[in-house]
Design a protein around this motif. Structure first.
Motif, PDB file in Angstrom:
ATOM      1  N   LEU A 189       0.849  -1.192   0.000  1.00 55.90           N
ATOM      2  CA  LEU A 189       0.000   0.000   0.000  1.00 55.90           C
ATOM      3  C   LEU A 189       0.884   1.241   0.000  1.00 55.90           C
ATOM      4  O   LEU A 189       1.850   1.318   0.763  1.00 55.90           O
ATOM      5  N   TRP A 190       0.545   2.208  -0.835  1.00 61.86           N
ATOM      6  CA  TRP A 190       1.327   3.436  -0.991  1.00 61.86           C
ATOM      7  C   TRP A 190       0.491   4.628  -0.519  1.00 61.86           C
ATOM      8  O   TRP A 190      -0.676   4.757  -0.881  1.00 61.86           O
ATOM      9  N   TRP A 191       1.121   5.521   0.262  1.00 65.38           N
ATOM     10  CA  TRP A 191       0.391   6.571   0.964  1.00 65.38           C
ATOM     11  C   TRP A 191       0.988   7.951   0.718  1.00 65.38           C
ATOM     12  O   TRP A 191       2.200   8.112   0.567  1.00 65.38           O
ATOM     13  N   SER A 192       0.105   8.955   0.758  1.00 67.21           N
ATOM     14  CA  SER A 192       0.512  10.362   0.789  1.00 67.21           C
ATOM     15  C   SER A 192      -0.556  11.123   1.566  1.00 67.21           C
ATOM     16  O   SER A 192      -1.479  11.711   0.986  1.00 67.21           O
ATOM     17  N   PRO A 193      -0.481  11.099   2.898  1.00 65.33           N
ATOM     18  CA  PRO A 193      -1.562  11.631   3.735  1.00 65.33           C
ATOM     19  C   PRO A 193      -1.629  13.162   3.729  1.00 65.33           C
ATOM     20  O   PRO A 193      -0.677  13.851   3.379  1.00 65.33           O
ATOM     21  N   ASP A 194      -2.777  13.653   4.138  1.00 65.04           N
ATOM     22  CA  ASP A 194      -3.023  15.090   4.258  1.00 65.04           C
ATOM     23  C   ASP A 194      -3.783  15.321   5.558  1.00 65.04           C
ATOM     24  O   ASP A 194      -4.896  14.823   5.720  1.00 65.04           O
ATOM     25  N   PRO A 195      -3.166  16.039   6.539  1.00 60.84           N
ATOM     26  CA  PRO A 195      -1.900  16.768   6.460  1.00 60.84           C
ATOM     27  C   PRO A 195      -0.686  15.857   6.631  1.00 60.84           C
ATOM     28  O   PRO A 195      -0.839  14.653   6.858  1.00 60.84           O
ATOM     29  N   ARG A 196       0.493  16.477   6.546  1.00 60.58           N
ATOM     30  CA  ARG A 196       1.764  15.759   6.660  1.00 60.58           C
ATOM     31  C   ARG A 196       2.530  16.297   7.856  1.00 60.58           C
ATOM     32  O   ARG A 196       2.633  17.511   8.048  1.00 60.58           O
ATOM     33  N   ALA A 197       3.081  15.414   8.677  1.00 60.52           N
ATOM     34  CA  ALA A 197       3.885  15.826   9.832  1.00 60.52           C
ATOM     35  C   ALA A 197       5.320  16.087   9.399  1.00 60.52           C
ATOM     36  O   ALA A 197       5.930  15.237   8.750  1.00 60.52           O
ATOM     37  N   VAL A 198       5.846  17.251   9.740  1.00 59.76           N
ATOM     38  CA  VAL A 198       7.217  17.603   9.366  1.00 59.76           C
ATOM     39  C   VAL A 198       7.923  18.310  10.523  1.00 59.76           C
ATOM     40  O   VAL A 198       7.276  18.856  11.420  1.00 59.76           O
ATOM     41  N   PHE A 199       9.239  18.263  10.484  1.00 59.17           N
ATOM     42  CA  PHE A 199      10.098  19.078  11.335  1.00 59.17           C
ATOM     43  C   PHE A 199      11.018  19.898  10.450  1.00 59.17           C
ATOM     44  O   PHE A 199      11.376  19.474   9.349  1.00 59.17           O
ATOM     45  N   VAL A 200      11.425  21.032  10.939  1.00 62.36           N
ATOM     46  CA  VAL A 200      12.577  21.741  10.383  1.00 62.36           C
ATOM     47  C   VAL A 200      13.777  21.314  11.217  1.00 62.36           C
ATOM     48  O   VAL A 200      13.699  21.319  12.452  1.00 62.36           O
ATOM     49  N   PRO A 201      14.889  20.879  10.606  1.00 61.05           N
ATOM     50  CA  PRO A 201      16.055  20.476  11.399  1.00 61.05           C
ATOM     51  C   PRO A 201      16.439  21.550  12.418  1.00 61.05           C
ATOM     52  O   PRO A 201      16.563  22.735  12.090  1.00 61.05           O
ATOM     53  N   GLY A 202      16.595  21.134  13.650  1.00 64.55           N
ATOM     54  CA  GLY A 202      16.931  22.054  14.724  1.00 64.55           C
ATOM     55  C   GLY A 202      15.731  22.545  15.500  1.00 64.55           C
ATOM     56  O   GLY A 202      15.890  23.239  16.511  1.00 64.55           O
ATOM     57  N   SER A 203      14.525  22.177  15.048  1.00 60.78           N
ATOM     58  CA  SER A 203      13.317  22.700  15.688  1.00 60.78           C
ATOM     59  C   SER A 203      12.770  21.789  16.781  1.00 60.78           C
ATOM     60  O   SER A 203      11.791  22.145  17.430  1.00 60.78           O
ATOM     61  N   MET A 204      13.391  20.632  16.997  1.00 57.12           N
ATOM     62  CA  MET A 204      12.873  19.716  17.993  1.00 57.12           C
ATOM     63  C   MET A 204      12.889  20.350  19.375  1.00 57.12           C
ATOM     64  O   MET A 204      13.868  20.976  19.783  1.00 57.12           O
ATOM     65  N   LYS A 205      11.775  20.212  20.086  1.00 58.77           N
ATOM     66  CA  LYS A 205      11.664  20.754  21.431  1.00 58.77           C
ATOM     67  C   LYS A 205      12.170  19.724  22.441  1.00 58.77           C
ATOM     68  O   LYS A 205      11.502  18.730  22.705  1.00 58.77           O
ATOM     69  N   ALA A 206      13.341  19.962  22.967  1.00 62.97           N
ATOM     70  CA  ALA A 206      13.899  19.071  23.990  1.00 62.97           C
ATOM     71  C   ALA A 206      13.583  19.664  25.357  1.00 62.97           C
ATOM     72  O   ALA A 206      14.043  20.755  25.693  1.00 62.97           O
ATOM     73  N   SER A 207      12.771  18.966  26.135  1.00 65.32           N
ATOM     74  CA  SER A 207      12.375  19.477  27.442  1.00 65.32           C
ATOM     75  C   SER A 207      13.570  19.532  28.388  1.00 65.32           C
ATOM     76  O   SER A 207      14.581  18.840  28.196  1.00 65.32           O
ATOM     77  N   ARG A 208      13.444  20.360  29.400  1.00 62.05           N
ATOM     78  CA  ARG A 208      14.529  20.454  30.390  1.00 62.05           C
ATOM     79  C   ARG A 208      14.741  19.120  31.092  1.00 62.05           C
ATOM     80  O   ARG A 208      15.876  18.752  31.404  1.00 62.05           O
ATOM     81  N   SER A 209      13.660  18.397  31.317  1.00 61.59           N
ATOM     82  CA  SER A 209      13.803  17.099  31.973  1.00 61.59           C
ATOM     83  C   SER A 209      14.551  16.117  31.081  1.00 61.59           C
ATOM     84  O   SER A 209      15.360  15.314  31.572  1.00 61.59           O
ATOM     85  N   LEU A 210      14.306  16.167  29.756  1.00 64.24           N
ATOM     86  CA  LEU A 210      15.032  15.288  28.839  1.00 64.24           C
ATOM     87  C   LEU A 210      16.514  15.653  28.811  1.00 64.24           C
ATOM     88  O   LEU A 210      17.379  14.767  28.883  1.00 64.24           O
ATOM     89  N   ILE A 211      16.814  16.935  28.704  1.00 60.85           N
ATOM     90  CA  ILE A 211      18.213  17.372  28.686  1.00 60.85           C
ATOM     91  C   ILE A 211      18.911  16.953  29.975  1.00 60.85           C
ATOM     92  O   ILE A 211      20.045  16.434  29.948  1.00 60.85           O
ATOM     93  N   LYS A 212      18.243  17.149  31.109  1.00 59.10           N
ATOM     94  CA  LYS A 212      18.818  16.764  32.402  1.00 59.10           C
ATOM     95  C   LYS A 212      19.082  15.269  32.446  1.00 59.10           C
ATOM     96  O   LYS A 212      20.137  14.814  32.917  1.00 59.10           O
ATOM     97  N   TYR A 213      18.122  14.489  31.921  1.00 60.97           N
ATOM     98  CA  TYR A 213      18.269  13.034  31.911  1.00 60.97           C
ATOM     99  C   TYR A 213      19.456  12.614  31.044  1.00 60.97           C
ATOM    100  O   TYR A 213      20.277  11.782  31.442  1.00 60.97           O
ATOM    101  N   LEU A 214      19.555  13.188  29.850  1.00 64.67           N
ATOM    102  CA  LEU A 214      20.617  12.788  28.934  1.00 64.67           C
ATOM    103  C   LEU A 214      22.003  13.184  29.445  1.00 64.67           C
ATOM    104  O   LEU A 214      22.986  12.487  29.185  1.00 64.67           O
ATOM    105  N   LYS A 215      22.071  14.287  30.158  1.00 64.50           N
ATOM    106  CA  LYS A 215      23.366  14.715  30.695  1.00 64.50           C
ATOM    107  C   LYS A 215      23.909  13.715  31.716  1.00 64.50           C
ATOM    108  O   LYS A 215      25.121  13.647  31.937  1.00 64.50           O
ATOM    109  N   LYS A 216      23.035  12.945  32.324  1.00 67.77           N
ATOM    110  CA  LYS A 216      23.458  11.969  33.329  1.00 67.77           C
ATOM    111  C   LYS A 216      23.930  10.658  32.698  1.00 67.77           C
ATOM    112  O   LYS A 216      24.525   9.827  33.391  1.00 67.77           O
TER     113      LYS A 216
END
Length: 236
Positions: A58-85
């Protein structure tokens, strides 16, 4: 008029994405095969395969489409704190086959996986051709998470991710965003919006707007060194 096309095993053009059905959202065509040329042509036109084990392709092209702009990801403070450990390390294209096998493992409450043996082999072939790439997260030499996707010019089409430790897939997403930003990518295709993607900063675009951006960036040049197998770093 929206319609559903049926493909044979001879390579042929896909129908225009705007002809996809509205229910189910984005279903455009049935059939064909997973040969490299057809798969790459699909992504070039904003189309992707998704089907269960006993389904036809099956081939798909949905509407709408989910996209990111590189660098736009929202990293929460809790995630950053977790990864630093953590003492995790990060890499590009060092364990593609293990990553896609990890992505193929059924999720909780799922009986099977859409990443069938045929899908794995098709994308492994494209990986060997330098078109499909993986991101890996390691903990003391053990692979604990990662993702893979297709690079089309300056567009990265994400396919799937997995994790065996908390936040490892989010770390893979964050590292991917940073890596793509450093290497001149303009768009990340995340396919279908869901609450998890929205929480990370994904935007829902009308299909026609996504296709216009895809046409703008799909022939863009990036460094030949972008996808060399290597360890990479994450900025926290």
């Amino acid at each position: 008029m929206n319609s559903l096309s049926y493909l044979n095993h001879q390579f042929e053009q896909f129908p225009e994405p705007e002809l996809a059905l509205t229910d189910p959202n984005g279903l455009l065509a049935i059939g064909g095969d997973l040969q490299p040329a057809r798969l790459l042509h699909a992504y070039y036109e904003g189309i992707f395969p998704w089907f269960n084990l006993d389904d036809p392709i099956l081939w798909w092209s949905p509407d709408p489409r989910a996209v990111f702009v590189p660098g736009s990801m929202k990293a929460s403070r809790s995630l950053i704190k977790y990864l630093k450990k953590q003492t995790w390390t990060y890499s590009i294209n060092q364990a593609f086959e293990a990553v896609i096998k990890g992505c193929a493992q059924p999720r909780v409450a799922q009986d099977g996986t859409w990443i069938t043996t045929d899908i794995q082999q098709a994308y492994l072939t494209l990986h060997h051709q330098g078109k499909v790439h993986s991101v890996e997260i390691w903990d003391n030499g053990a692979l604990i998470g990662g993702l893979y996707g297709v690079a089309i010019g300056q567009v990265f089409c994400g396919e799937s991710m997995f994790h065996t430790q908390t936040n490892a897939s989010k770390a893979a997403m964050l590292m991917l965003h940073q890596h793509l930003l450093r290497n001149g990518f303009k768009l990340i295709d995340a396919q279908v919006m869901n609450p998890h993607l929205a929480s990370l900063g994904a935007t829902a675009l009308k299909r026609k707007d996504f296709i216009n951006l895809l046409k703008r960036f799909r022939d863009g040049d990036v460094s030949v060194n972008t996808w060399l197998p290597n360890e990479v770093y994450i900025e926290l």
